[in-house]
Design an enzyme around this catalytic site. Structure first.
Site: not given
Length: 247
Positions: A45, A56
């Site tokens: 990824e 995040d």
């Protein structure tokens, strides 16, 4: 990608690392990808830096800021990917604004001939996947399944999923300092029971015991923040050594 990972999962546990593309500069990306392949990555990824990365944690947010300092853009990233020959599928992980502002059709056209075989868009609801899927062609749109998803919702999410199921292991953001729910393995087993494609656990996985624990019920793991932090602090070679100790 779906067929490749499904076949691979029949004989081994899958390891999918996440890194922020360009956090150390895009010139270092080919070396980082090669290292991850060497450490057994089934796919990789690549984070696309974004100004408001809601999924995040601090480590990946900081990596995104470093990528911006290196003047990384999606267009520059694609140009680099057009020159990279990866031995495993690459997956772009980013937010809706980045991809839709760029244009899904243009994105797919420019990714043709690269090793990008999947997208992860954490802020794109399942109900809106048709905004992207008709234009994607052979590029898979990978599906995240959260801890709060009831069984009926899980079945809906996995029914048309491609690549692998990204089973989120915490309620919240990414990061290495996580407390996992006591019933997490039961939840992951429920996802696995209804999925025809590999199920990988991700978010907060940073130690060997985490990997061994989740491999009991899943086809593998996604590791991000630990790798992102190590690349920043220790460089590519030592990060490879760290991964070898965890996986």
């Amino acid at each position: 990608m779906t067929k490749t990972l499904t076949e691979k999962a029949q004989t081994e546990k899958l390891f999918v690392p996440y890194i922020m593309a360009g956090a150390q500069g895009l010139d270092n990306l080919p070396e980082e990808i090669a290292m991850l392949v060497e450490q057994g990555a089934a796919a990789i990824e690549l984070g696309v830096p974004f100004s408001d990365p809601v999924a995040d944690g601090p480590t990946i947010q900081a990596a995104g800021l470093r990528a911006f300092e290196h003047q990384v853009t999606l267009k520059k990233l694609i140009a680099v990917l057009q020159e990279i020959d990866s031995a495993v599928p690459l997956i772009l992980m980013g937010y809706s604004n980045s991809f839709f502002h760029y244009g899904i059709k243009q994105l797919v056209e420019e990714l043709a001939g690269t090793d990008v075989q999947g997208l992860i868009i954490p802020d794109l609801p399942y109900e809106h996947r048709d905004l992207a899927v008709p234009e994607l062609g052979d590029i898979a749109l990978l599906q995240l399944v959260s801890l709060t998803s009831p069984q009926e919702r899980i079945q809906q999410l996995v029914a048309e999923a491609e690549g692998f199921i990204y089973a989120v292991t915490v309620n919240g953001i990414t990061g290495t300092d996580q407390n996992f729910r006591q019933d997490l393995l039961d939840h992951l087993a429920q996802v696995k029971a209804v999925s025809k494609i590999p199920v990988l656990a991700g978010f907060g996985i940073s130690r060997k015991e985490h990997v061994e624990n989740f491999q009991q019920v899943c086809d593998g793991v996604v590791i991000g923040s630990k790798i992102v932090q190590s690349l920043q602090e220790n460089g590519t070679k030592k990060t490879g050594e760290l991964i070898a100790q965890i996986i």
